[in-house]
Design a protein around this motif. Structure first.
Motif, PDB file in Angstrom:
ATOM      1  N   ARG A   1      -0.928  -2.276  -4.412  1.00 40.95           N
ATOM      2  CA  ARG A   1      -0.153  -3.044  -5.388  1.00 40.95           C
ATOM      3  C   ARG A   1      -0.198  -4.514  -5.012  1.00 40.95           C
ATOM      4  NH1 ARG A   1       5.803  -0.915  -6.481  1.00 40.95           N
ATOM      5  NH2 ARG A   1       6.232  -1.844  -4.446  1.00 40.95           N
ATOM      6  N   LEU A   2      -0.506  -5.338  -5.971  1.00 42.62           N
ATOM      7  CA  LEU A   2      -0.537  -6.778  -5.792  1.00 42.62           C
ATOM      8  C   LEU A   2       0.658  -7.374  -6.508  1.00 42.62           C
ATOM      9  CD1 LEU A   2      -2.342  -9.079  -4.621  1.00 42.62           C
ATOM     10  CD2 LEU A   2      -3.379  -9.242  -6.887  1.00 42.62           C
ATOM     11  N   LEU A   3       1.561  -8.008  -5.746  1.00 45.28           N
ATOM     12  CA  LEU A   3       2.771  -8.597  -6.311  1.00 45.28           C
ATOM     13  C   LEU A   3       2.526 -10.076  -6.567  1.00 45.28           C
ATOM     14  CD1 LEU A   3       5.710  -7.867  -7.054  1.00 45.28           C
ATOM     15  CD2 LEU A   3       6.376  -8.709  -4.792  1.00 45.28           C
ATOM     16  N   LEU A   4       2.667 -10.498  -7.831  1.00 45.46           N
ATOM     17  CA  LEU A   4       2.421 -11.881  -8.208  1.00 45.46           C
ATOM     18  C   LEU A   4       3.722 -12.635  -8.425  1.00 45.46           C
ATOM     19  CD1 LEU A   4      -0.524 -11.539 -10.774  1.00 45.46           C
ATOM     20  CD2 LEU A   4      -0.627 -11.818  -8.290  1.00 45.46           C
ATOM     21  N   GLY A   5       3.663 -13.951  -8.140  1.00 51.20           N
ATOM     22  CA  GLY A   5       4.792 -14.822  -8.435  1.00 51.20           C
ATOM     23  C   GLY A   5       4.716 -15.323  -9.864  1.00 51.20           C
ATOM     24  N   ASP A   6       5.396 -16.444 -10.133  1.00 57.02           N
ATOM     25  CA  ASP A   6       5.463 -16.941 -11.514  1.00 57.02           C
ATOM     26  C   ASP A   6       4.614 -18.179 -11.741  1.00 57.02           C
ATOM     27  OD1 ASP A   6       6.887 -18.766 -10.049  1.00 57.02           O
ATOM     28  OD2 ASP A   6       8.805 -18.435 -11.063  1.00 57.02           O
ATOM     29  N   ASN A   7       3.814 -18.599 -10.751  1.00 60.69           N
ATOM     30  CA  ASN A   7       2.997 -19.803 -10.920  1.00 60.69           C
ATOM     31  C   ASN A   7       1.531 -19.435 -11.161  1.00 60.69           C
ATOM     32  OD1 ASN A   7       2.677 -22.569 -11.143  1.00 60.69           O
ATOM     33  ND2 ASN A   7       2.226 -22.838  -8.963  1.00 60.69           N
TER      34      ASN A   7
ATOM     35  N   ILE B   1       0.838  -1.193   0.000  1.00 61.01           N
ATOM     36  CA  ILE B   1       0.000   0.000   0.000  1.00 61.01           C
ATOM     37  C   ILE B   1       0.871   1.240   0.000  1.00 61.01           C
ATOM     38  CG2 ILE B   1      -0.200   0.123   2.527  1.00 61.01           C
ATOM     39  CD1 ILE B   1      -3.197   0.878   2.027  1.00 61.01           C
ATOM     40  N   ASN B   2       0.399   2.280  -0.669  1.00 60.06           N
ATOM     41  CA  ASN B   2       1.097   3.558  -0.712  1.00 60.06           C
ATOM     42  C   ASN B   2       0.170   4.629  -0.166  1.00 60.06           C
ATOM     43  OD1 ASN B   2       1.856   6.245  -2.076  1.00 60.06           O
ATOM     44  ND2 ASN B   2       3.641   4.975  -2.520  1.00 60.06           N
ATOM     45  N   MET B   3       0.652   5.385   0.829  1.00 61.47           N
ATOM     46  CA  MET B   3      -0.174   6.397   1.486  1.00 61.47           C
ATOM     47  C   MET B   3       0.129   7.802   0.993  1.00 61.47           C
ATOM     48  SD  MET B   3      -2.203   4.672   3.419  1.00 61.47           S
ATOM     49  CE  MET B   3      -2.910   5.994   4.414  1.00 61.47           C
ATOM     50  N   GLY B   4       0.463   7.933  -0.291  1.00 61.17           N
ATOM     51  CA  GLY B   4       0.644   9.253  -0.881  1.00 61.17           C
ATOM     52  C   GLY B   4       2.068   9.738  -0.911  1.00 61.17           C
ATOM     53  N   ASP B   5       3.030   8.897  -0.508  1.00 70.93           N
ATOM     54  CA  ASP B   5       4.432   9.278  -0.601  1.00 70.93           C
ATOM     55  C   ASP B   5       5.141   8.301  -1.520  1.00 70.93           C
ATOM     56  OD1 ASP B   5       4.724   6.962   0.894  1.00 70.93           O
ATOM     57  OD2 ASP B   5       4.825   8.050   2.790  1.00 70.93           O
ATOM     58  N   SER B   6       6.466   8.288  -1.493  1.00 73.09           N
ATOM     59  CA  SER B   6       7.223   7.414  -2.385  1.00 73.09           C
ATOM     60  C   SER B   6       7.477   6.039  -1.785  1.00 73.09           C
ATOM     61  CB  SER B   6       8.572   8.074  -2.722  1.00 73.09           C
ATOM     62  OG  SER B   6       9.323   8.302  -1.532  1.00 73.09           O
ATOM     63  N   ASN B   7       6.947   5.793  -0.593  1.00 68.25           N
ATOM     64  CA  ASN B   7       7.223   4.544   0.105  1.00 68.25           C
ATOM     65  C   ASN B   7       6.097   3.538  -0.065  1.00 68.25           C
ATOM     66  OD1 ASN B   7       9.677   5.554   1.213  1.00 68.25           O
ATOM     67  ND2 ASN B   7       8.501   6.627   2.785  1.00 68.25           N
ATOM     68  N   TRP B   8       6.456   2.336  -0.459  1.00 70.82           N
ATOM     69  CA  TRP B   8       5.516   1.224  -0.517  1.00 70.82           C
ATOM     70  C   TRP B   8       5.728   0.347   0.696  1.00 70.82           C
ATOM     71  CZ3 TRP B   8       1.570   0.460  -3.861  1.00 70.82           C
ATOM     72  CH2 TRP B   8       1.550   1.230  -5.032  1.00 70.82           C
ATOM     73  N   THR B   9       4.639  -0.011   1.369  1.00 66.35           N
ATOM     74  CA  THR B   9       4.721  -0.810   2.580  1.00 66.35           C
ATOM     75  C   THR B   9       3.923  -2.091   2.415  1.00 66.35           C
ATOM     76  OG1 THR B   9       4.885   1.199   3.920  1.00 66.35           O
ATOM     77  CG2 THR B   9       4.315  -0.851   5.073  1.00 66.35           C
ATOM     78  N   SER B  10       4.560  -3.229   2.738  1.00 68.74           N
ATOM     79  CA  SER B  10       3.849  -4.496   2.699  1.00 68.74           C
ATOM     80  C   SER B  10       2.788  -4.522   3.791  1.00 68.74           C
ATOM     81  CB  SER B  10       4.819  -5.667   2.899  1.00 68.74           C
ATOM     82  OG  SER B  10       5.705  -5.779   1.809  1.00 68.74           O
ATOM     83  N   VAL B  11       1.591  -4.974   3.456  1.00 71.79           N
ATOM     84  CA  VAL B  11       0.525  -5.102   4.439  1.00 71.79           C
ATOM     85  C   VAL B  11       0.865  -6.277   5.357  1.00 71.79           C
ATOM     86  CG1 VAL B  11      -1.924  -5.559   4.782  1.00 71.79           C
ATOM     87  CG2 VAL B  11      -1.169  -4.158   2.860  1.00 71.79           C
ATOM     88  N   ALA B  12       0.868  -6.022   6.659  1.00 71.68           N
ATOM     89  CA  ALA B  12       1.271  -7.042   7.619  1.00 71.68           C
ATOM     90  C   ALA B  12       0.338  -8.250   7.567  1.00 71.68           C
ATOM     91  CB  ALA B  12       1.289  -6.450   9.033  1.00 71.68           C
ATOM     92  N   ASP B  13       0.935  -9.426   7.747  1.00 71.17           N
ATOM     93  CA  ASP B  13       0.159 -10.676   7.847  1.00 71.17           C
ATOM     94  C   ASP B  13      -0.687 -10.947   6.611  1.00 71.17           C
ATOM     95  OD1 ASP B  13       1.165 -11.098  10.452  1.00 71.17           O
ATOM     96  OD2 ASP B  13      -0.389  -9.797  11.287  1.00 71.17           O
ATOM     97  N   ALA B  14      -0.170 -10.598   5.428  1.00 72.98           N
ATOM     98  CA  ALA B  14      -0.896 -10.909   4.195  1.00 72.98           C
ATOM     99  C   ALA B  14      -0.966 -12.416   4.001  1.00 72.98           C
ATOM    100  CB  ALA B  14      -0.206 -10.250   3.003  1.00 72.98           C
ATOM    101  N   HIS B  15      -2.124 -12.887   3.534  1.00 65.29           N
ATOM    102  CA  HIS B  15      -2.322 -14.316   3.301  1.00 65.29           C
ATOM    103  C   HIS B  15      -1.863 -14.643   1.874  1.00 65.29           C
ATOM    104  CE1 HIS B  15      -4.783 -14.906   6.984  1.00 65.29           C
ATOM    105  NE2 HIS B  15      -5.051 -13.621   6.778  1.00 65.29           N
ATOM    106  N   THR B  16      -0.560 -14.754   1.704  1.00 62.08           N
ATOM    107  CA  THR B  16      -0.013 -15.034   0.382  1.00 62.08           C
ATOM    108  C   THR B  16      -0.208 -16.504   0.028  1.00 62.08           C
ATOM    109  OG1 THR B  16       2.185 -15.418   1.340  1.00 62.08           O
ATOM    110  CG2 THR B  16       1.684 -13.186   0.603  1.00 62.08           C
ATOM    111  N   GLY B  17      -0.115 -16.799  -1.263  1.00 65.43           N
ATOM    112  CA  GLY B  17      -0.262 -18.178  -1.716  1.00 65.43           C
ATOM    113  C   GLY B  17      -0.935 -18.229  -3.071  1.00 65.43           C
ATOM    114  N   GLU B  18      -1.266 -19.443  -3.511  1.00 66.52           N
ATOM    115  CA  GLU B  18      -1.897 -19.643  -4.802  1.00 66.52           C
ATOM    116  C   GLU B  18      -3.407 -19.801  -4.618  1.00 66.52           C
ATOM    117  OE1 GLU B  18       0.053 -22.910  -6.664  1.00 66.52           O
ATOM    118  OE2 GLU B  18       2.056 -22.038  -6.402  1.00 66.52           O
TER     119      GLU B  18
END
Length: 268
Positions: free
Chosen positions: A107-113, A62-79
């Protein structure tokens, strides 16, 4: 079956639910409006032309209007198979706090699978070069005010997002995402029951319907209802120690706000 004859059309809905949680604690500001609660949900609608659509989620930022992108804590990543998330079903991708302020982008970061399974059983890989490098950016540009709860709905048009790479036989995932709505949704309700040593169930009743229920915590007797419909409620208290009693009280919940119930003192 020719791959380019498959029509891939589906909708991916991510619900971004931002609620400002206000905690009652003697060592913290009782209003505590500097933090927002963010839930990002994933859902989809059925597609008769495709059996499965798999997306490999590596990170949510997430971006809060500055140049910094911060990962959302405890995201449920996976397929995730998006076609499992149909007919009202969804899954939580993230549930965390962010500062109140202005949400510029997510921003949603995707893997290669990432791949699709056609009705004939063919597995077709989807490459995501831009997503792997910098993520799928979505412009939001909306203020998040302390004490309010918001829901953001995004539409992921896979029909436009899955592109054949010339005559190579490969397919590329180039996501087309649009914002459907960004509106306040529901309200919150909090209160305290004393003595805090007596664990108490609280029921939020609207008319004849019990809309929600919760328990007091064991430290301060606090309770909290998150994202319940606005309206008038009768709060019913049921202590685990039945030698204690409490009377009902009425409270109003307003859209996008946190209502505070009067402190309840249990009596024998």
């Amino acid at each position: 079956m020719k791959v380019n004859s498959q029509k891939v059309s589906l909708s991916l809905i991510m619900c971004l639910l931002c609620s400002i949680l206000i905690f009652s604690c003697s060592k913290r500001d009782a209003n505590n409006t500097g933090k927002s609660k963010v839930q990002i949900r994933l859902t989809d609608s059925p597609d008769p032309d495709v059996r499965e659509v798999w997306v490999d989620v590596k990170d949510v930022l997430i971006n809060m209007g500055d140049s910094n992108w911060t990962s959302v804590a405890d995201a449920h990543t996976g397929e995730y198979n998006l076609l499992d998330l149909t007919n009202g079903k969804d899954t939580i991708l993230a549930d965390a706090e962010i500062p109140a302020g202005k949400i510029s982008q997510i921003r949603l970061l995707l893997g290669d699978n990432n791949y699709i399974i056609t009705n004939s059983g063919d597995k077709i890989s989807l490459t995501t070069p831009s997503a792997q490098q910098s993520g799928l950016k979505v412009q939001i540009n909306q203020d998040v005010t302390g004490g309010q709860l918001y829901r953001l709905i995004l539409d992921f048009d896979a029909g436009k997002s899955i592109v054949k790479a010339g005559n190579s036989g490969k397919y590329i995932l180039k996501p087309v995402i649009r914002v459907i709505s960004f509106v306040p949704s529901g309200g919150n309700l909090k209160g305290v029951v004393l003595p805090d040593s007596v664990r108490t169930a609280i029921y939020a009743i609207n008319g004849m319907d019990t809309v929600a229920s919760t328990y007091t915590d064991t430290l301060n007797g606090n309770f909290f209802f998150n994202d319940i419909p606005s309206g008038s409620y009768s709060l019913s208290y049921l202590p685990e120690d039945t030698s204690f009693k409490a009377t009902q009280q009425n409270v109003s919940v307003v859209l996008g706000q946190t209502a505070v119930a009067d402190t309840v003192i249990l009596k024998k």
